[in-house]
Every structure is written in C-alpha cells, then in structure tokens.
Design a protein around this motif. Structure first.
Motif, short mmCIF file in Angstrom:
data_model
loop_
_atom_site.label_atom_id
_atom_site.label_comp_id
_atom_site.label_asym_id
_atom_site.label_seq_id
_atom_site.Cartn_x
_atom_site.Cartn_y
_atom_site.Cartn_z
N ASP A 145 0.82 -1.22 0.00
CA ASP A 145 0.00 0.00 0.00
C ASP A 145 0.85 1.26 0.00
O ASP A 145 0.44 2.29 -0.55
N SER A 146 2.02 1.20 0.64
CA SER A 146 2.86 2.40 0.76
C SER A 146 4.17 2.29 0.00
O SER A 146 5.03 3.16 0.11
N ALA A 147 4.34 1.23 -0.78
CA ALA A 147 5.62 0.97 -1.43
C ALA A 147 5.90 1.97 -2.54
O ALA A 147 5.00 2.37 -3.29
N GLN A 148 7.16 2.35 -2.65
CA GLN A 148 7.61 3.22 -3.74
C GLN A 148 8.15 2.41 -4.92
O GLN A 148 8.22 2.92 -6.04
N THR A 149 8.54 1.17 -4.66
CA THR A 149 9.05 0.30 -5.72
C THR A 149 8.39 -1.07 -5.59
O THR A 149 7.85 -1.43 -4.53
N ALA A 150 8.47 -1.86 -6.66
CA ALA A 150 7.90 -3.20 -6.65
C ALA A 150 8.60 -4.12 -5.68
O ALA A 150 8.03 -5.11 -5.21
N ALA A 151 9.87 -3.81 -5.36
CA ALA A 151 10.66 -4.70 -4.50
C ALA A 151 10.35 -4.54 -3.02
O ALA A 151 10.59 -5.47 -2.23
N GLU A 152 9.83 -3.40 -2.60
CA GLU A 152 9.66 -3.13 -1.17
C GLU A 152 8.78 -4.13 -0.44
O GLU A 152 9.13 -4.56 0.67
N PRO A 153 7.61 -4.54 -0.98
CA PRO A 153 6.81 -5.52 -0.25
C PRO A 153 7.53 -6.84 -0.03
O PRO A 153 7.39 -7.48 1.02
N TYR A 154 8.34 -7.25 -1.00
CA TYR A 154 9.08 -8.50 -0.87
C TYR A 154 10.25 -8.35 0.10
O TYR A 154 10.58 -9.29 0.83
N ALA A 155 10.87 -7.15 0.12
CA ALA A 155 11.92 -6.90 1.10
C ALA A 155 11.38 -7.05 2.51
O ALA A 155 12.06 -7.59 3.40
N ALA A 156 10.13 -6.61 2.73
CA ALA A 156 9.51 -6.76 4.05
C ALA A 156 9.35 -8.23 4.41
O ALA A 156 9.54 -8.62 5.58
N LEU A 157 9.01 -9.05 3.43
CA LEU A 157 8.89 -10.50 3.69
C LEU A 157 10.23 -11.12 4.05
O LEU A 157 10.33 -11.94 4.97
N PHE A 158 11.27 -10.72 3.33
CA PHE A 158 12.61 -11.27 3.62
C PHE A 158 13.09 -10.84 5.01
O PHE A 158 13.72 -11.63 5.72
N LEU A 159 12.79 -9.61 5.38
CA LEU A 159 13.17 -9.14 6.71
C LEU A 159 12.47 -9.96 7.80
O LEU A 159 13.10 -10.38 8.78
N PHE A 160 11.17 -10.19 7.62
CA PHE A 160 10.43 -10.98 8.59
C PHE A 160 11.01 -12.39 8.70
O PHE A 160 11.18 -12.92 9.81
N ALA A 161 11.34 -13.00 7.57
CA ALA A 161 11.90 -14.35 7.59
C ALA A 161 13.24 -14.38 8.34
O ALA A 161 13.49 -15.27 9.16
#
Length: 392
Positions: free
Chosen positions: A357-373
């Motif tokens: 919802d707040s991402a500036q790039t397509a990669a940001e939502p997936y970066a959040a998933l990797f951080l959580f993992a």
C-alpha cells in the motif's frame, strides 16, 4: 520393507509437490477464477496448518494401528479427493477447501516413514535416512516447477491436476499393498502428547523447528513466483527456472545435513550454523531485493539449502522420546515444523499487503517479507541456544 519405504517416499514426493505447485499455477488461477496472490497465500497457509493440526491424530494412529492403514486411508481420501476438488474449482474458496483436504491427505506419509525408521533401523542412522527421504521426496518440488508449467501449458491446469489426483490414488493403493507395519512396542508405561510437551528439553527444539523450515518452504511455495514476476519481469519459463533452482538447493541441503551429526559429533551446532546461514541470506535479500535476478536466485537457493535442517531437528528431538511414544513424538515435532510454515504464510499475507500500500518500488513488499523471515530465524536461534545437545 524397502519396497514399502519406497512407496511412502513416493507419497512424500506428492506431498512436496502439493505444498509448492501453487507458485506455478498462480497466473492461470488468477486469469481463470480470479485468485489473487493473497488468496493463494491463504490457501497455502491453510494447507500447512491443517497438515500440522492432523499430526496429533496421525501420531496416535501410527502408534495404535500402524503406518500402513494410516497413510493409505488419508492419502486416498484426502489427497486424491482434494486434488479432484481443486481441478473442479470455480472460485478461490474452492481452492482453499481443496488445499485443506489435500493437507489432510498428505499429513501421514513422511511421518509413516520416520516411524518405521525409528522402530526398525539403528538410531545412529536416523538423521541420514530422514534426510534421504526428504531429499528424494523433494523431487516433488522439482516436478511442481518447470515440469508443472510445461504440463499446464500443454494440457491445461484442470486436466493436469486431475491427472495428479489419479496418480495420488494409485500411490495410496501401492502403499496399502507394500508397507508392512513394524512390531508394536509393548510397554506398561503410559503417556500422550502431553507427556512430551511437559519435557523442558524439547521446547528449544520445538521453537527452532517452528521457524527453521518456514522461510525456505514459504518463499519457495508461494512468494518466489510473484517476486520474480513483479521485480524482475520474469516470464513463466523464467519463473519455472527460478523455482527449479531453489528446489534443487533444498534437495541438496537435505542430503548434506543427513550425515553431519556423525561427522561433527553434534546435532545442535550443525543445526545452529545452518540456520544462521539462512538468516544471513534472508537479510541479504532484504538489503538488496532488486540488485539483479540471479543475485536474488543465488540468495534464495542459499535460503533453501540452509533451511533443510528439518530431518536433523527431528533426530535431535527423537533422542528424547520414550520408545512407546515414537509415533506421537515424530508427529508432534512435525506439527511445529509444518505449522510454522502455515503461520508464515498467514502472517506474510498482511505484511505484503500493508507494505504494498505504501511501497515506492515493486521490490519493497518483498523486502519486508525477507526481513520478517530473517528476524524469525534469529529469534529461533536465540531460543535454540538453550537446547541440550544429544546424539545417538
């Protein structure tokens, strides 16, 4: 017994296939019945949670009626029946219901093998046999990647899944014919899952098991395909290649972990080192999610390889189980492992949606998933430091 083990491993190949095939089917399901990535995250998470929840009755059934009947009945009714429902699905709800039923069907096959290993073979080779089973069974990961994409393109997704349903029923029938139940342990001692849960030595292992498999299975089973598509504009063929590489890394990891407890004389520190490497790979993906497709593929492969400590964790926990609770023990530890993947899928769904919802790039939502993992693995490692090392 060897033929029976082979048939159970064939059932586990199907289990690995079913937990991962949504990644390749995602584009077709979205186009045909409107299933979004969030819908498929829910369906995938449901598969893992239902699978995990059924470990309790499966454990009791293994101890009481044996692996032959337990695996045959559930795989035939749940696995084949669920696949038929999937092939006939008209909405995302139908996909979720089908995945829940398939989860029930797949729930006994790996633990039936582990039950036989624990009862029939030397404890010293349990981790090697367990790793071999997952390594061979992980061919299901491979079949759910490029070969699945090829079959869907040639026959259509409904026809392909219906064919897999027929294969599942055939494997269930072969299990019934070939598997022989080990002799039952005669013991005057009583106990249940609660007996195992009351053992303090097991809890650090349970917590590590909760997080060790979730990043590799969760990312490979669901998020790799949309990540490659959205961030790197990968087509279906490239997505199949990416998922294939990660699947091969997971297979290699299972074979690599298998003998390490005998080589190094420890289970705890082999598990700790491997999962620490997986955490580093997840955090590297977080730090550079769009550096390049093949950089990300290499890091995802490392996550898959390092996250293959599942059989070693089962061996670590099994060393504390009373013999007459073997079935309940191996299924309880499996509950934490597979349940962790289910929780991962459910939790990553809102993480992805909120970040998108707040991402500036397509990669940001997936970066959040990797951080959580990565953070989940770090927490698990911190608790696992309290565990007691034990080898057979």
């Amino acid at each position: 017994m060897k033929i029976g083990i082979a048939s159970l491993i064939a059932g586990y190949v199907l289990s690995q296939f079913y937990r991962a095939f949504l990644a390749v089917l995602a584009p077709a399901l979205e186009a045909d019945i409107g299933a979004t990535p969030e819908d498929l995250a829910f369906a995938s998470g449901l598969w893992f949670l239902i699978f995990a929840g059924f470990q309790i009755p499966v454990g009791a059934a293994l101890d009481r009626v044996g692996p032959r009947m337990t695996a045959t009945v559930l795989l035939a009714i749940g696995g084949a029946g669920g696949a038929v429902l999937f092939a006939m699905a008209q909405s995302p709800l139908h996909i979720s219901l089908a995945m829940a039923l398939i989860g029930i069907g797949c729930s006994p096959v790996l633990m039936a093998s582990y039950f036989i290993f624990a009862r029939v073979y030397s404890p010293a080779v349990f981790a090697t046999l367990a790793g071999m089973t997952i390594g061979i069974g992980s061919l299901g990961n491979i079949f759910s990647a490029a070969p699945m994409a090829w079959a869907v393109g040639l026959f259509g997704w409904r026809e392909t899944v219906m064919g897999i349903a027929a294969l599942t029923l055939l494997v269930a029938l072969i299990i019934w014919v070939t598997v022989k139940d080990p002799e039952k342990v005669v013991s005057t001692a009583k106990g249940s899952v609660l007996t195992l849960l009351a053992m303090p030595a097991l809890w650090p292992i349970f917590i590590m098991m909760l997080v060790n498999y979730a990043p590799s299975a969760g990312l490979r089973g669901l998020w790799v395909a949309p990540y490659a598509r959205d961030v790197f504009a990968a087509d279906v063929g490239t997505i199949g290649t990416v998922t294939l590489i990660m699947g091969l890394a997971m297979i290699a990891g299972n074979f690599a972990y298998g003998p390490m407890d005998r080589i190094f004389g420890t289970r705890k520190w082999v598990i700790f080192a491997g999962n620490a490497l997986g955490a580093v790979a997840c955090l590297a993906l977080y730090a550079m999610p769009d550096r390049g497709l093949w950089v990300s593929v290499a890091l995802l492969a490392l996550v898959g390889f390092a996250g293959a400590s599942f059989p070693m964790l089962v061996a670590h926990a099994k060393a504390f189980f009373p013999a007459h609770l073997t079935g309940r023990g191996v299924t309880l530890i499996n509950l934490f492992g597979v349940g962790g993947v289910g929780l991962f899928q459910f939790v990553t769904r809102p993480i992805y949606a909120t970040s998108a919802d707040s991402a500036q790039t397509a990669a940001e939502p997936y970066a959040a998933l990797f951080l959580f993992a990565g953070l989940a693995l770090i927490v698990g490692l911190a608790v696992y430091l309290l565990s007691q090392d034990r080898t057979d």
